[in-house]
Structures are given as structure tokens and as C-alpha cells.
Design an enzyme around this catalytic site. Structure first.
Site, short mmCIF file in Angstrom:
data_model
loop_
_atom_site.label_atom_id
_atom_site.label_comp_id
_atom_site.label_asym_id
_atom_site.label_seq_id
_atom_site.Cartn_x
_atom_site.Cartn_y
_atom_site.Cartn_z
N GLY A 30 0.83 -1.19 0.00
CA GLY A 30 0.00 0.00 0.00
C GLY A 30 0.87 1.24 0.00
O GLY A 30 1.98 1.24 -0.54
N CYS A 31 0.38 2.30 0.62
CA CYS A 31 1.12 3.57 0.66
C CYS A 31 2.47 3.40 1.35
O CYS A 31 2.55 2.86 2.44
CB CYS A 31 0.27 4.61 1.40
SG CYS A 31 1.13 6.17 1.66
N PHE A 32 3.54 3.89 0.70
CA PHE A 32 4.86 3.69 1.28
C PHE A 32 5.09 4.48 2.56
O PHE A 32 5.98 4.16 3.33
CB PHE A 32 6.00 3.91 0.27
CG PHE A 32 5.96 5.16 -0.57
CD1 PHE A 32 5.35 6.33 -0.18
CD2 PHE A 32 6.58 5.15 -1.82
CE1 PHE A 32 5.35 7.47 -0.97
CE2 PHE A 32 6.60 6.28 -2.63
CZ PHE A 32 5.98 7.44 -2.20
N TRP A 33 4.28 5.50 2.83
CA TRP A 33 4.43 6.22 4.10
C TRP A 33 4.17 5.29 5.27
O TRP A 33 4.84 5.36 6.30
CB TRP A 33 3.45 7.39 4.17
CG TRP A 33 3.62 8.45 3.13
CD1 TRP A 33 4.71 8.67 2.34
CD2 TRP A 33 2.66 9.45 2.76
NE1 TRP A 33 4.49 9.74 1.50
CE2 TRP A 33 3.24 10.24 1.74
CE3 TRP A 33 1.37 9.75 3.20
CZ2 TRP A 33 2.56 11.31 1.16
CZ3 TRP A 33 0.70 10.82 2.61
CH2 TRP A 33 1.29 11.59 1.61
#
Length: 197
Positions: A30-33
Site C-alpha cells: 500500500g502507501c509507502f508512508w
């Protein structure tokens, strides 16, 4: 001055010994953050870089990747000390902090750039990933089948500078408060004994 030299030398030698068995893992969840924020706190992890992998564009940018046209996934490249943590343990965290059963989706983030993927760096990593997927399936840990892609890493592109350490630098940003923060809290509870001191 002599004391400072001795201390500096000792620190340098200690840091050198830490880095003897450095290895890399490249994961998309998912979102790399979210991924970066979690692995930053895991004992044995030396560094985490957010970036892109698995696509066909040679110069991917965040906006292009978000369009879904480059074929890249948002990933994190994790450098870890294999004397402190194994690739298998790195993956144990991976399975716990995202849903590997949703194709090209994590929560409200939809698109191939958010796919669940393990880009392996060696045949050993490929074997461990495939074994874990098989075991998770056999133990029926999820209602739905695992859709995580297992593919060789061909090239990793670091993301733009403002994406690096995004959660650490922007904890009050709405997405960070609503999505990243809860994932980090869940991770801390599950892996409390493996957090960096």
C-alpha cells in the site's frame, strides 16, 4: 583530545561491526508512508527508503506512479542487519501491517501502485516468501486467498525527497493521523519486544 579519539574510534568500530551482514528487502504494502513508518521502528533495520519498483518507466515520478500508468508499485527498500533480524521476520511484519488478500488495494488506496508485492533480491528470499504464502494459506489465517505478487527486483527508484520519513516529519497531516498512525500503533502492540530501544 586522546579520549575523544578513543571514543570516536570505538564508535566507528562499533558501527562498522553492525554493518557486516547488511541485506536488503523491497516490499510494497500500500502507501509507502505506512510501510516506512513501521520498519523505521523495527530492531535490526538500518534504513528505510521509500520508492518505486516493478514498472516500465525509467524515470518515475510520484504523480506518474499515482496515475497507474507506469506499472510501478509504491515500495520501501529496507536495509537490515541479517545478524539481528532475518528476512522471514521482516516478512512477519509485512503480513501483519497490511491486507495481502486485496488485489491492487489497501483500504481507500486503490490502483496497481498499491499492490501487495515482495520484490526479492535472491533466490533464498523468493523461497522464503513462497513458503510463507503457502503456510499462511494452509493455516487459513485469512478468509480470502493471498494475492501478494512475488517478483524479482529489477530496479529500485528512490521517491522524491519529501516522501522520505514522511510520517516522522508530518504526523499531524490528515492521512498520517487517520491511516499511518493507527497502523504504527497496531505494529507497536504486535511487535513490542522487537522495537528499537
Amino acid at each position: 583530545m586522546k579520549r575523544l579519539f578513543i571514543i570516536t574510534t570505538a564508535v566507528f568500530l562499533f558501527m562498522g561491526s553492525e554493518a557486516k551482514n547488511k541485506k536488503k528487502a523491497t516490499l510494497g504494502a500500500g502507501c509507502f508512508w505506512c510501510v516506512e513508518a513501521v520498519y523505521d521502528e523495527l530492531q535490526g533495520v538500518l534504513s528505510v527508503v521509500s520508492g518505486y519498483a516493478g514498472g516500465h518507466d525509467e524515470t518515475p515520478t510520484y504523480n506518474e506512479v499515482c496515475s497507474g500508468n507506469t506499472g510501478h508499485a509504491e515500495v520501501c527498500q529496507i536495509t537490515y542487519d541479517a545478524d539481528q533480524i532475518s528476512f522471514g521476520e521482516i516478512l512477519a511484519v509485512f503480513w501483519s501491517v497490511h491486507d495481502p488478500t486485496t488485489l491492487n488495494r489497501q483500504g481507500a488506496d486503490v490502483g496497481t501502485q498499491y499492490r501487495s508485492v515482495i520484490f526479492y533480491h535472491s533466490e533464498e528470499q523468493k523461497r522464503i516468501a513462497q513458503e510463507q504464502i503457502k503456510l499462511i494459506g494452509e493455516q487459513k489465517l485469512y478468509t480470502d486467498p493471498i494475492v501478494t505478487e512475488v517478483a524479482p527486483l529489477t530496479k529500485f527508484y528512490p521517491a522524491e525527497a519529501y516522501h522520505q520519513e514522511y510520517f516522522a516529519n508530518n504526523p499531524n497531516q490528515p492521512y498520517c493521523r487517520m491511516v499511518v498512525g493507527p497502523k504504527v500503533e497496531k505494529f507497536r502492540k504486535l511487535f513490542n519486544d522487537q522495537l528499537k530501544k
